[in-house]
Scaffold this active site. Sequence first.
Site, mmCIF file in Angstrom:
data_model
loop_
_atom_site.group_PDB
_atom_site.id
_atom_site.type_symbol
_atom_site.label_atom_id
_atom_site.label_comp_id
_atom_site.label_asym_id
_atom_site.label_seq_id
_atom_site.Cartn_x
_atom_site.Cartn_y
_atom_site.Cartn_z
ATOM 1 N N ASP A 1 0.822 -1.215 0.000
ATOM 2 C CA ASP A 1 0.000 0.000 0.000
ATOM 3 C C ASP A 1 0.862 1.274 0.000
ATOM 4 O O ASP A 1 1.935 1.309 0.600
ATOM 5 C CB ASP A 1 -0.899 -0.046 1.255
ATOM 6 N N GLU B 1 -3.682 -0.434 -7.971
ATOM 7 C CA GLU B 1 -4.615 0.592 -7.504
ATOM 8 C C GLU B 1 -3.886 1.928 -7.535
ATOM 9 O O GLU B 1 -2.681 1.976 -7.319
ATOM 10 C CB GLU B 1 -5.069 0.286 -6.067
#
Length: 418
Positions: free
Chosen positions: A81, A195
């Site tokens: 992330d 993402e």
Amino acid sequence: MSFSNPTILGLKKSFGFGDRLGLAGPGHIAALKKSSFAGIISQQSIREMARTQRTPDEVMNAARTAIEACKYDQPWGADADHLKTEEDVKYTADAGFCFFTIDPSEFVVNEADSVDEPALNEGVAALVNGGVFDGPDWEERYLGKEIEINDGFALTFDKESLYRAAVKYARAIAHCEEMSGYIAKHSADRPFEIEVSVDETDSPTSHLEHLFFALELKRRGVTVVSLAPRFIGEFEKGIDYKGDLEAFDASLEKHVAIAKAMGPYKISVHSGSDKFSIYPAIGRICGDLLHVKTAGTSYLEALRVVTRTNPDLFKEIVAYSAGRFTTDKVSYHISVTDADVEGFVANPPSDYEKVFLDEDHGRQLLHVTFGSVLTMGKAASGQLFKEAIMENLEANADLHAEVLEKHLGKHLSLLEQG
Ligand SMILES: [Zn+2]
């Protein structure tokens, strides 16, 4: 069939379980098993790995151990992330991560929202001269064109909104293209998904900005599985949503429509922990085009085990956190203040669990100080807090799994209620 390695999950609604201590897996998986979501069982940002002094291998191994122990037999994901550099990509790809969240925030120009016209024109000229756009006619692709998103919803770029979106995001999008090249390079031949997150910008992502972002990613050949806009209202850490619920729903509907038309890709909800009041609407509006990330909330559940089984240790952690608060709160989006924390110190509550694990201010105090607690903090005995917490959780593994299953289960079932 079991999956010992993480895999891509594609366009299936998914839920990310951040686990800062590496012992939350069994509780997370128990909640996941009862839901209709695909799970990202290994998820940690580069920033959190630094704050907790963990490596991508440790994060991955904790997930694998839990998956084996729980005999979880569904495909699961691993989210590296908030990646900012090629080094971040290599570091996490080498450990087997296959969901990469690109964070281009350093290239986002937040001031573009407010600069005057000459500055805006200058900004656009710099993008053209710097090669971010292929030539001065770049704007013909957008300007004045009505772009139909779905029946009854179309968006049109006027010059000002196009220029502001370009100055704000064009370099960030170029950076995403660069990062996606690194992701392909370092993933070797393994499948991966990407993402893009712009959830930490100063102002909410408008629908036109979202559309610009999506069109430019497409033009550059970057395919995303999910995109994290900054939503309207307040997404503070570790507590419920603050803002106008109807306005949120209406805005989310349009973001999802854009994601459907431009991808499809999922809408990713960061700081998803404990946003209970909007979960049913999020689940209903997004359907399968949904990814939710949580992390801090599981750390707080670990501390719930500590307060129930070793209240003195918990009191020491609270006192230490109060001392760290002013330093550690920097960069966090929270509403608890120094004065609130001084109040806790001056008048310690009688019910620690309620005040520090169920009420907003106490939760946020513990939320922002986790890095210090888990790396530097020591109990009066001289033992590092991290060791003491880990020992406690290992000795109370059943209670730990139980509180996590209950709490994350609440997240998942509210999302499914919509
Ligand atoms: Zn985020």
